[in-house]
Design a protein around this motif. Structure first.
Motif, PDB file in Angstrom:
ATOM      1  N   PHE A 210     -28.632  21.733   8.239  1.00 42.31           N
ATOM      2  CA  PHE A 210     -29.289  21.975   8.419  1.00 42.31           C
ATOM      3  C   PHE A 210     -29.062  23.709   7.664  1.00 42.31           C
ATOM      4  N   HIS A 211     -27.690  23.882   7.564  1.00 41.43           N
ATOM      5  CA  HIS A 211     -27.310  25.659   7.245  1.00 41.43           C
ATOM      6  C   HIS A 211     -27.760  25.515   5.548  1.00 41.43           C
ATOM      7  N   LEU A 212     -27.942  26.727   5.228  1.00 40.76           N
ATOM      8  CA  LEU A 212     -28.268  26.887   4.163  1.00 40.76           C
ATOM      9  C   LEU A 212     -26.759  26.680   3.163  1.00 40.76           C
ATOM     10  N   ALA A 213     -26.093  27.331   3.939  1.00 45.73           N
ATOM     11  CA  ALA A 213     -24.517  27.519   3.159  1.00 45.73           C
ATOM     12  C   ALA A 213     -24.266  25.834   2.441  1.00 45.73           C
ATOM     13  N   ASP A 214     -24.192  24.782   4.030  1.00 49.20           N
ATOM     14  CA  ASP A 214     -24.015  23.327   3.077  1.00 49.20           C
ATOM     15  C   ASP A 214     -25.317  23.019   2.426  1.00 49.20           C
ATOM     16  N   LEU A 215     -26.416  23.395   1.975  1.00 47.41           N
ATOM     17  CA  LEU A 215     -27.090  22.916   1.538  1.00 47.41           C
ATOM     18  C   LEU A 215     -27.065  23.382  -0.113  1.00 47.41           C
ATOM     19  N   ALA A 216     -26.762  24.344  -0.175  1.00 49.77           N
ATOM     20  CA  ALA A 216     -26.587  24.753  -1.432  1.00 49.77           C
ATOM     21  C   ALA A 216     -25.207  24.508  -1.547  1.00 49.77           C
ATOM     22  N   GLY A 217     -24.123  23.747  -1.332  1.00 51.58           N
ATOM     23  CA  GLY A 217     -23.111  22.664  -1.851  1.00 51.58           C
ATOM     24  C   GLY A 217     -24.276  21.381  -2.412  1.00 51.58           C
ATOM     25  N   TRP A 218     -24.599  21.013  -1.676  1.00 56.20           N
ATOM     26  CA  TRP A 218     -25.845  19.533  -1.902  1.00 56.20           C
ATOM     27  C   TRP A 218     -26.588  19.721  -2.885  1.00 56.20           C
ATOM     28  N   ILE A 219     -27.315  20.674  -3.037  1.00 55.06           N
ATOM     29  CA  ILE A 219     -27.758  20.811  -4.616  1.00 55.06           C
ATOM     30  C   ILE A 219     -27.303  21.101  -5.805  1.00 55.06           C
ATOM     31  N   ALA A 220     -25.745  21.929  -5.433  1.00 53.35           N
ATOM     32  CA  ALA A 220     -25.280  21.296  -6.355  1.00 53.35           C
ATOM     33  C   ALA A 220     -24.427  20.862  -6.985  1.00 53.35           C
ATOM     34  N   ARG A 221     -24.010  19.398  -6.260  1.00 52.21           N
ATOM     35  CA  ARG A 221     -23.055  18.666  -6.292  1.00 52.21           C
ATOM     36  C   ARG A 221     -24.125  17.212  -6.606  1.00 52.21           C
ATOM     37  N   SER A 222     -25.334  17.383  -6.202  1.00 49.76           N
ATOM     38  CA  SER A 222     -26.658  16.605  -6.804  1.00 49.76           C
ATOM     39  C   SER A 222     -26.360  17.161  -8.328  1.00 49.76           C
ATOM     40  N   ILE A 223     -26.527  18.003  -8.609  1.00 53.79           N
ATOM     41  CA  ILE A 223     -27.228  18.465 -10.255  1.00 53.79           C
ATOM     42  C   ILE A 223     -25.874  17.495 -10.383  1.00 53.79           C
ATOM     43  N   LEU A 224     -24.706  18.252 -10.690  1.00 57.58           N
ATOM     44  CA  LEU A 224     -23.592  17.593 -10.647  1.00 57.58           C
ATOM     45  C   LEU A 224     -22.637  16.292 -11.101  1.00 57.58           C
ATOM     46  N   GLY A 225     -23.661  15.425 -10.325  1.00 59.86           N
ATOM     47  CA  GLY A 225     -23.274  14.003 -10.244  1.00 59.86           C
ATOM     48  C   GLY A 225     -22.143  13.913  -9.252  1.00 59.86           C
ATOM     49  N   GLY A 226     -22.146  13.176  -8.772  1.00 58.38           N
ATOM     50  CA  GLY A 226     -20.276  12.560  -8.157  1.00 58.38           C
ATOM     51  C   GLY A 226     -21.582  12.019  -6.610  1.00 58.38           C
ATOM     52  N   THR A 227     -20.027  12.661  -5.782  1.00 53.68           N
ATOM     53  CA  THR A 227     -19.992  11.878  -4.289  1.00 53.68           C
ATOM     54  C   THR A 227     -20.670  13.135  -2.873  1.00 53.68           C
TER      55      THR A 227
END
Length: 305
Positions: A210-227
């Protein structure tokens, strides 16, 4: 710029790569985009219109991951709720943002009757857990199964992506309105720095989603692909086991959790060689803790955010 572009690109580039791992459940990017498009269809069928807010009150899960994509896919606005709040604080955020639809998991299903009373404007509650369906809620899985996928609404640019409430440490929490451009630009800047993520890696979600810190990681990892390897919450021994089992390459933690992780007795017996990057923030870290972390994770880079 829009959040869902990351999902569309990932399914184009690596459709059969695992997108999420949650417990014993693993879903590919192809499966994930199908479920996202189906849940977005369900939201529209339930009356969620362009710009409407959709909340979530839940611990981390693969369904939380799908929610983050499905809401903008349906042309709506995210409203992740702080899981540490009281019912009164939750009701304030829902009322203040005009949220009429909210997802709850098994951990918070027991609050449904109280939320109904405290938040009269709440129209639809969707149960996104695995336990028995609480009275007065709709089943997330049944909604996904019953709806055909719809095209992405391509909500983008200056349109709101989400309303993210502050901690409220100096008064009432305030809803921070972030656009798609805000969130994607921030992620691209983080990626360009080259200090946290690499293409095709595996991000451990142990910090609250729910926190923006983790959400920042979520969108960055999604952009880069991976798991995305997802834990409901942070438990040191469980996090260590997940790193070893799923060959996690990066994670984001606050300093106290970094200390808890490296001080966990199981750390000495766990293969943590896959871990390459740890980002920490939210407070200062002591030299003792960072030295200890560097000893336990010798192949890891540490970055303060």
């Amino acid at each position: 710029m829009n959040i869902t572009q990351a999902l569309r690109r990932a399914v184009q580039q690596a459709p059969n790569l695992p997108a999420t791992v949650f417990g014993e459940r693993s879903r590919t990017w192809r499966e994930s985009v199908d479920r996202v498009a189906r849940f977005a269809a369900a939201l529209r069928d339930l009356g969620v219109a362009a710009g409407d807010r959709v909340g979530v009150l839940a611990l981390n899960s693969d369904r939380f991951f799908e929610y983050l994509f499905a809401v903008p896919w349906a042309d709506a606005v995210l409203n992740p709720i702080n899981v540490r709040w009281s019912v009164q604080e939750i009701a304030f955020a829902l009322d203040d943002s005009g949220t009429q639809t909210v997802l709850v998991d098994d951990t918070f299903a027991g609050l449904v009757p109280e939320l109904r009373v405290a938040c009269p404007g709440l129209v639809t509650i969707i149960h996104c857990g695995d336990d028995q369906l609480p009275q007065g809620t709709l089943s997330y899985e049944e909604l996904v199964a019953a709806n055909a996928p719809i095209p992405d609404a391509h909500r983008a640019g200056d349109a709101w992506a989400g309303i993210f409430y502050t901690g409220g440490s100096t008064g009432r929490a305030k809803g921070v309105m972030l656009s798609h451009t805000n969130i994607v630009t921030s992620a691209l800047g983080s990626i360009a720095s080259g200090v946290f993520m690499e293409p095709g890696g595996r991000l451990l979600h142990a910090a609250p989603m729910f926190h923006l810190a983790d959400l920042a990681g979520w969108i960055a990892r999604s952009i880069l692909g991976g798991t995305h390897v997802i834990l409901p919450s942070f438990v040191p021994a469980t996090a260590l086991a997940a790193i070893e089992r799923h060959r996690v390459t990066e994670m984001l933690l606050v300093p106290t959790l970094v200390q808890a992780l490296v001080d966990e007795p199981a750390a000495a017996k766990t293969d943590l060689s896959s871990l390459r990057h740890v980002m920490y923030g939210g407070g200062a870290i002591t030299e003792v803790v960072i030295d200890r972390a560097a000893t336990v994770l010798p192949g890891c880079e540490f970055t303060q955010a």
